[in-house]
Design a protein around this motif. Structure first.
Motif, PDB file in Angstrom:
ATOM      1  N   TYR B  26     -14.380 -15.213 -63.725  1.00  0.00           N
ATOM      2  CA  TYR B  26     -15.915 -13.885 -64.249  1.00  0.00           C
ATOM      3  C   TYR B  26     -14.829 -12.704 -64.185  1.00  0.00           C
ATOM      4  N   GLY B  27     -15.294 -11.243 -64.826  1.00  0.00           N
ATOM      5  CA  GLY B  27     -14.381 -10.095 -65.028  1.00  0.00           C
ATOM      6  C   GLY B  27     -14.731  -9.542 -63.706  1.00  0.00           C
ATOM      7  N   TYR B  28     -15.308  -9.451 -62.504  1.00  0.00           N
ATOM      8  CA  TYR B  28     -15.058  -8.996 -61.778  1.00  0.00           C
ATOM      9  C   TYR B  28     -14.562  -9.878 -60.570  1.00  0.00           C
ATOM     10  N   LYS B  29     -14.585 -11.084 -60.479  1.00  0.00           N
ATOM     11  CA  LYS B  29     -13.506 -11.568 -59.875  1.00  0.00           C
ATOM     12  C   LYS B  29     -12.317 -11.321 -59.970  1.00  0.00           C
ATOM     13  N   ILE B  30     -12.080 -11.350 -61.700  1.00  0.00           N
ATOM     14  CA  ILE B  30     -10.597 -11.263 -61.786  1.00  0.00           C
ATOM     15  C   ILE B  30     -10.369  -9.848 -61.540  1.00  0.00           C
ATOM     16  N   THR B  31     -10.700  -8.777 -61.594  1.00  0.00           N
ATOM     17  CA  THR B  31     -10.268  -7.453 -61.419  1.00  0.00           C
ATOM     18  C   THR B  31      -9.962  -7.554 -59.755  1.00  0.00           C
ATOM     19  N   GLN B  32     -11.167  -7.954 -59.060  1.00  0.00           N
ATOM     20  CA  GLN B  32     -10.844  -7.936 -57.232  1.00  0.00           C
ATOM     21  C   GLN B  32      -9.430  -8.908 -57.295  1.00  0.00           C
ATOM     22  N   GLU B  33      -9.293  -9.249 -58.303  1.00  0.00           N
ATOM     23  CA  GLU B  33      -8.054 -10.065 -57.482  1.00  0.00           C
ATOM     24  C   GLU B  33      -6.398  -9.356 -58.054  1.00  0.00           C
ATOM     25  N   VAL B  34      -7.229  -9.161 -58.855  1.00  0.00           N
ATOM     26  CA  VAL B  34      -5.850  -8.257 -60.447  1.00  0.00           C
ATOM     27  C   VAL B  34      -4.953  -7.113 -58.925  1.00  0.00           C
ATOM     28  N   ARG B  35      -6.157  -6.579 -58.487  1.00  0.00           N
ATOM     29  CA  ARG B  35      -6.274  -5.349 -57.218  1.00  0.00           C
ATOM     30  C   ARG B  35      -5.656  -6.205 -56.272  1.00  0.00           C
ATOM     31  N   GLN B  36      -5.710  -7.026 -55.879  1.00  0.00           N
ATOM     32  CA  GLN B  36      -4.980  -7.236 -54.901  1.00  0.00           C
ATOM     33  C   GLN B  36      -3.602  -7.021 -54.982  1.00  0.00           C
ATOM     34  N   VAL B  37      -2.692  -7.154 -56.512  1.00  0.00           N
ATOM     35  CA  VAL B  37      -1.337  -6.789 -56.680  1.00  0.00           C
ATOM     36  C   VAL B  37      -0.708  -5.817 -56.629  1.00  0.00           C
ATOM     37  N   ILE B  38      -1.866  -5.476 -58.035  1.00  0.00           N
ATOM     38  CA  ILE B  38      -2.078  -4.014 -58.582  1.00  0.00           C
ATOM     39  C   ILE B  38      -2.858  -3.062 -58.315  1.00  0.00           C
ATOM     40  N   GLU B  39      -2.342  -1.604 -58.424  1.00  0.00           N
ATOM     41  CA  GLU B  39      -3.641  -0.631 -59.122  1.00  0.00           C
ATOM     42  C   GLU B  39      -4.768  -0.998 -60.316  1.00  0.00           C
ATOM     43  N   LEU B  40      -5.556  -0.440 -60.269  1.00  0.00           N
ATOM     44  CA  LEU B  40      -6.413  -1.386 -61.281  1.00  0.00           C
ATOM     45  C   LEU B  40      -7.730  -0.334 -61.489  1.00  0.00           C
ATOM     46  N   SER B  41      -7.942   0.095 -62.500  1.00  0.00           N
ATOM     47  CA  SER B  41      -9.269   0.921 -62.342  1.00  0.00           C
ATOM     48  C   SER B  41      -9.915  -0.177 -63.316  1.00  0.00           C
ATOM     49  N   GLU B  42     -11.114  -0.011 -62.991  1.00  0.00           N
ATOM     50  CA  GLU B  42     -12.763  -1.001 -63.166  1.00  0.00           C
ATOM     51  C   GLU B  42     -12.721  -1.245 -64.807  1.00  0.00           C
ATOM     52  N   SER B  43     -12.474  -0.116 -65.376  1.00  0.00           N
ATOM     53  CA  SER B  43     -12.397  -0.641 -66.875  1.00  0.00           C
ATOM     54  C   SER B  43     -11.284  -0.869 -67.557  1.00  0.00           C
ATOM     55  N   THR B  44     -10.616  -0.912 -67.200  1.00  0.00           N
ATOM     56  CA  THR B  44      -9.001  -1.021 -67.194  1.00  0.00           C
ATOM     57  C   THR B  44      -9.062  -2.583 -68.296  1.00  0.00           C
ATOM     58  N   LEU B  45      -9.472  -3.941 -67.005  1.00  0.00           N
ATOM     59  CA  LEU B  45      -9.619  -5.033 -67.414  1.00  0.00           C
ATOM     60  C   LEU B  45     -10.361  -5.590 -68.920  1.00  0.00           C
ATOM     61  N   TYR B  46     -11.558  -4.842 -69.274  1.00  0.00           N
ATOM     62  CA  TYR B  46     -12.092  -5.175 -70.397  1.00  0.00           C
ATOM     63  C   TYR B  46     -11.608  -5.250 -71.997  1.00  0.00           C
ATOM     64  N   PRO B  47     -10.753  -4.737 -72.235  1.00  0.00           N
ATOM     65  CA  PRO B  47      -9.502  -4.714 -73.509  1.00  0.00           C
ATOM     66  C   PRO B  47      -8.939  -5.370 -73.378  1.00  0.00           C
TER      67      PRO B  47
END
Lengths: 229, 108
Positions: B26-47
């Protein structure tokens, strides 16, 4: 701004989307805040930025048609078009034989220039004839020829120099292509010498003859005081 | 990080993260995992998720979780093919760059 305010504001901002898209986005952010946990809620809302920013990101995402998407890891903060455009350009340039195209294109341009320059001169000559009428037909013709020949000699010399230059440079990477280019360059140089010789002949013999002819013509005109037939 | 992550690389990373969970994530988990390798703002993932869905690389479904419907994402067959392509391209690309940094080898 607390969670309820945030979600309400976001919903209002997304009112121009289709119900499906709006529902999808709201569901996502609702989940997101649920999963972040109550204790992280204020921090997450803060880092999401304003609902306006989030709504903008959602809409921008929907505008994209697939290939050249425009957001990066920095999200909305650095999301601008200039950087993404450079990315698209990078993709296009990344072709395997990109480097070898450049000399090839130069050769083509040079060859076209050689072909076109005498034609261009002929056009100028043609205009000249039109302007000065049939009596000066010969003048136009001669000028055309002289300019054409000189231009061809000049163009071919440049082409030869360029081809030989590129050829030598190419020799390092691919000897066969290099030799081919140098060969073409020498061929052009040969043609250039021929046209140069032709130019010399024209200036030495044809032009003096032409002026004598003109002189005779004028003498005829003035002495007999007759119009041209 | 000094290097930009382009759209294609972001797609690839998201697909890789989601594909690690055969049952979906799910979204929150994906965001956290992506953030382990690159900088990602919280609103970037949805689009990104939305687009991958539209490209049929991801499929979304709802699953009951702690008394609410959570939205899950799963990599589709097409998504797997795309991910394999991205992985190959990345290997070629990163090998070339690494080779140039380390050896200065010119094998153009």
């Amino acid at each position: 701004m607390d969670r309820n305010e945030f979600m309400k504001r976001l919903e209002a901002l997304l009112s121009d989307l289709t119900p499906g898209e709006r529902e999808e986005a709201l569901h996502y952010y609702n989940d997101y805040l649920d999963d972040a946990g109550v204790e992280n809620e204020p921090a997450v809302i803060l880092s999401l930025g304003s609902p306006e920013r989030v709504a903008e990101t959602i809409k921008e995402g929907l505008k994209e048609t697939g290939d050249n998407v425009e957001y990066t890891e920095r999200g909305y903060e650095n999301r601008n078009f200039t950087r993404d455009k450079s990315e698209v350009v990078e993709k296009k340039v990344k072709k395997p034989f990109g480097m070898e195209m450049t000399p090839g294109m130069i050769v083509v341009v040079v060859i076209i220039a050689i072909i076109v320059s005498p034609i261009f001169m002929r056009i100028v000559g043609g205009l000249f004839e039109l302007v000065f009428g049939t009596g000066f037909n010969l003048l136009g013709g001669i000028l055309t020829m002289v300019f054409g020949v000189v231009a061809a000699a000049f163009g071919l010399f440049i082409a030869a120099a360029v081809l030989i230059g590129i050829g030598i440079a190419t020799m390092i990477g691919s000897p066969v292509a290099g030799i081919l280019l140098i060969g073409a360059g020498i061929f052009c140089a040969g043609l250039a010498v021929f046209f140069l010789w032709l130019s010399v002949v024209i200036f030495k013999y044809v032009i003096p003859w032409f002026f004598r002819f003109i002189g005779k013509l004028f003498r005829k005109l003035f002495h007999k005081k007759e119009g041209r037939a | 990080m000094v290097f930009n992550t382009g759209a294609a690389l972001l797609d690839a990373i998201v697909l890789a993260v989601v594909s690690k969970e055969p049952d979906g994530t799910y979204g929150y988990k994906i965001t956290q995992e992506v953030r382990q390798v690159i900088e990602l703002s919280e609103s970037t993932l949805y689009p990104v998720l939305r687009r991958l869905q539209k490209d049929e690389c991801l499929k979304a479904y709802d699953m009951e979780c702690a008394g609410r419907n959570r939205r899950y994402y799963k990599v589709t067959e097409k998504g797997n093919v795309q991910l394999t392509l991205y992985e190959q391209e990345w290997k070629l690309y990163s090998d070339k760059i690494t080779g140039m940094f380390e050896g200065g080898v010119n094998n153009g």
